[in-house]
Write a protein that holds these residues in place. Structure first.
Motif, mmCIF file in Angstrom:
data_model
loop_
_atom_site.group_PDB
_atom_site.id
_atom_site.type_symbol
_atom_site.label_atom_id
_atom_site.label_comp_id
_atom_site.label_asym_id
_atom_site.label_seq_id
_atom_site.Cartn_x
_atom_site.Cartn_y
_atom_site.Cartn_z
ATOM 1 N N ASP A 214 0.819 -1.216 0.000
ATOM 2 C CA ASP A 214 0.000 0.000 0.000
ATOM 3 C C ASP A 214 0.850 1.261 0.000
ATOM 4 N N LEU A 215 1.988 1.178 0.666
ATOM 5 C CA LEU A 215 2.828 2.351 0.876
ATOM 6 C C LEU A 215 4.286 1.963 0.662
ATOM 7 N N VAL A 216 5.037 2.834 -0.023
ATOM 8 C CA VAL A 216 6.467 2.627 -0.221
ATOM 9 C C VAL A 216 7.207 3.824 0.361
ATOM 10 N N LEU A 217 8.189 3.550 1.202
ATOM 11 C CA LEU A 217 9.012 4.594 1.808
ATOM 12 C C LEU A 217 10.441 4.434 1.304
ATOM 13 N N ILE A 218 11.015 5.528 0.838
ATOM 14 C CA ILE A 218 12.381 5.527 0.321
ATOM 15 C C ILE A 218 13.256 6.339 1.265
ATOM 16 N N VAL A 219 14.259 5.716 1.830
ATOM 17 C CA VAL A 219 15.201 6.410 2.710
ATOM 18 C C VAL A 219 16.246 7.094 1.841
ATOM 19 N N GLY A 220 16.402 8.400 2.028
ATOM 20 C CA GLY A 220 17.385 9.144 1.245
ATOM 21 C C GLY A 220 17.258 10.629 1.489
ATOM 22 N N SER A 221 18.304 11.373 1.177
ATOM 23 C CA SER A 221 18.284 12.814 1.371
ATOM 24 C C SER A 221 17.526 13.511 0.239
ATOM 25 N N ARG A 222 17.037 14.700 0.542
ATOM 26 C CA ARG A 222 16.221 15.425 -0.435
ATOM 27 C C ARG A 222 17.013 15.850 -1.666
ATOM 28 N N ASN A 223 18.340 15.919 -1.564
ATOM 29 C CA ASN A 223 19.151 16.299 -2.722
ATOM 30 C C ASN A 223 19.734 15.088 -3.438
ATOM 31 N N SER A 224 19.230 13.904 -3.117
ATOM 32 C CA SER A 224 19.699 12.674 -3.752
ATOM 33 C C SER A 224 18.839 12.379 -4.969
ATOM 34 N N SER A 225 19.411 12.537 -6.162
ATOM 35 C CA SER A 225 18.659 12.330 -7.397
ATOM 36 C C SER A 225 18.122 10.910 -7.490
ATOM 37 N N GLU A 236 4.518 5.985 -9.890
ATOM 38 C CA GLU A 236 4.106 5.637 -11.252
ATOM 39 C C GLU A 236 3.554 4.220 -11.338
ATOM 40 N N HIS A 237 3.947 3.368 -10.398
ATOM 41 C CA HIS A 237 3.490 1.982 -10.417
ATOM 42 C C HIS A 237 2.415 1.704 -9.365
ATOM 43 N N GLY A 238 1.733 2.777 -8.939
ATOM 44 C CA GLY A 238 0.484 2.612 -8.219
ATOM 45 C C GLY A 238 0.505 2.691 -6.712
ATOM 46 N N ALA A 239 1.652 2.944 -6.111
ATOM 47 C CA ALA A 239 1.715 3.000 -4.648
ATOM 48 C C ALA A 239 1.802 4.447 -4.162
ATOM 49 N N ALA A 240 1.269 4.675 -2.979
ATOM 50 C CA ALA A 240 1.599 5.922 -2.288
ATOM 51 C C ALA A 240 3.065 5.814 -1.885
ATOM 52 N N ALA A 241 3.818 6.897 -2.039
ATOM 53 C CA ALA A 241 5.262 6.820 -1.768
ATOM 54 C C ALA A 241 5.760 8.141 -1.231
ATOM 55 N N HIS A 242 6.752 8.051 -0.324
ATOM 56 C CA HIS A 242 7.333 9.244 0.275
ATOM 57 C C HIS A 242 8.829 9.057 0.465
ATOM 58 N N LEU A 243 9.551 10.172 0.382
ATOM 59 C CA LEU A 243 10.970 10.198 0.731
ATOM 60 C C LEU A 243 11.086 10.421 2.236
ATOM 61 N N VAL A 244 11.936 9.624 2.888
ATOM 62 C CA VAL A 244 12.112 9.726 4.335
ATOM 63 C C VAL A 244 13.610 9.877 4.623
ATOM 64 N N PRO A 245 14.094 11.109 4.839
ATOM 65 C CA PRO A 245 15.524 11.278 5.132
ATOM 66 C C PRO A 245 15.996 10.488 6.349
ATOM 67 N N ASP A 246 15.152 10.377 7.360
ATOM 68 C CA ASP A 246 15.409 9.502 8.513
ATOM 69 C C ASP A 246 14.079 9.296 9.227
ATOM 70 N N GLU A 247 14.088 8.483 10.291
ATOM 71 C CA GLU A 247 12.832 8.095 10.932
ATOM 72 C C GLU A 247 12.051 9.275 11.491
ATOM 73 N N ARG A 248 12.729 10.384 11.780
ATOM 74 C CA ARG A 248 12.036 11.553 12.321
ATOM 75 C C ARG A 248 11.080 12.166 11.305
ATOM 76 N N SER A 259 -1.879 -1.708 5.354
ATOM 77 C CA SER A 259 -1.596 -2.998 5.981
ATOM 78 C C SER A 259 -0.195 -3.499 5.668
ATOM 79 N N SER A 260 0.436 -2.963 4.624
ATOM 80 C CA SER A 260 1.789 -3.412 4.274
ATOM 81 C C SER A 260 2.603 -2.243 3.734
ATOM 82 N N VAL A 261 3.873 -2.210 4.134
ATOM 83 C CA VAL A 261 4.783 -1.124 3.750
ATOM 84 C C VAL A 261 6.038 -1.725 3.142
ATOM 85 N N GLY A 262 6.436 -1.192 1.995
ATOM 86 C CA GLY A 262 7.709 -1.556 1.395
ATOM 87 C C GLY A 262 8.728 -0.471 1.662
#
Length: 331
Positions: A214-225, A236-248, A259-262
């Motif tokens: 349902d949800l995809v979280l990508i760990v990385g800095s905002r200036n990381s291409s 683009e492949h149908g999931a809600a997704a967010h960039l997460v620089p760290d757990e905060r 119910s499930s997070v990638g």
């Protein structure tokens, strides 16, 4: 909050070029002592930069800020010939941490420009990697970011052109731009796919995550291409997704109805940041963790010989705080 599943992408996190670049700074500090100056961020991750600063690395925006004769490391993103010339003028002791895959694009740009072709560089204007390649042949390289940019090009259709790409792009988006260029120009050559293997592997893994979660979280800095491209790919492949620089930066509201997070991480994001996000999610009820079935990467880029141990010939490195050792200890 109801519990849920977590799946960690495979592969994720550090690529060979990032490991090499960080190792170069660490080894330079071991050999030369602090301070060691680094032009720009060695890789685009603020955690990495902060850890290296603790060890004595000094990050600067320009080689002009480095004291005459000091040790200066060029970042993994590469630099233009003008920067190399300016560094030589200041008699800097330069150690080049440019990713070998980026160096390949530089070499291709020089070759095609010498052949009389206009080089069309698919990439993002202003990115450090793009700026470095542009400097190889000023006036002969044009940056093309989108299909609209292709339509706006003021070049005859029979202009001899060569197409190169920034190494950290979305493979799907780049393919569309290259297809538009092929349709526009009759005399077009390309040396092949310049997008790095690590970016492609991580994007492919994220596509699978997006289909299954349902949800995809990508760990990385905002200036990381490459990290930003992974977020785009997931969406683009149908999931809600967010960039997460760290757990905060995790917003618990994102988990409503999920119910499930990638989880994946950009090529410059250390595993310690993934661990932190997993721990935060466990505290929110997502404590069933599994590893995605994916390919294992075994690419290793060699280090500059001047940094090797004089006895063993190896280039040892000490992992950053919280980072798993990238290599087993020598026998």
């Amino acid at each position: 909050m109801s519990g849920g599943n977590l799946v960690l992408a495979q592969p994720r996190g550090f690529c060979a070029g990032v490991r090499r670049a960080i190792g170069i700074v660490e080894r330079a500090l071991d050999v030369h002592g602090a301070p060691v100056y680094v032009r720009k961020e060695i890789v685009h991750n603020h955690h990495i930069v902060a850890e290296l600063e603790k060890r004595g690395a000094v990050f600067v925006d320009s080689e002009e800020e480095v004291p005459h004769g000091a040790v200066c490391v060029f970042s993994a993103h590469g630099v233009s010939p003008a920067v190399r010339s300016a560094a030589a003028g200041r008699r800097l002791d330069v150690i080049d941490a440019t990713c070998p895959l980026v160096s390949k694009v530089h070499q291709e740009a020089v070759r095609f420009a010498r052949d009389g072709r206009t080089v069309l560089l698919v990439g993002h204007e202003g990115h450090e990697e793009v700026e470095g390649v542009l400097g190889e042949a000023p006036g002969r390289i044009v940056v093309v970011g989108t299909e609209d940019d292709v339509r706006r090009l003021r070049l005859p259709g029979d202009t001899p052109v060569a197409v190169l790409t920034q190494t950290t792009l979305s493979a799907d988006e780049t393919a569309r731009v290259v297809a538009a260029l092929r349709a526009r120009f009759t005399d077009l050559v390309t040396p092949g796919d310049d997008i790095c293997y690590a970016s492609q592997n991580r994007q492919n893994a994220v596509k699978d995550l997006a289909r299954d979660h349902d949800l995809v979280l990508i760990v990385g800095s905002r200036n990381s291409s490459n990290s930003l491209r992974m977020v785009e790919v997931a969406r683009e492949h149908g999931a809600a997704a967010h960039l997460v620089p760290d757990e905060r930066h995790l917003d618990a509201a994102w988990l409503k109805g999920v119910s499930s997070v990638g989880i994946s991480a950009g090529a410059s994001a250390p595993e310690v940041l993934v661990d932190g996000l997993v721990a935060r999610l466990a505290g929110l009820g997502f404590d069933r963790v599994a590893l995605q079935r994916g390919i294992a990467e075994d690419v290793v880029f060699s280090m500059p010989g001047r940094l090797a141990d004089p006895v063993t010939g190896r280039v040892p490195r000490t992992p950053l705080a919280g980072e798993a050792s990238p290599e087993p200890p020598p026998p």
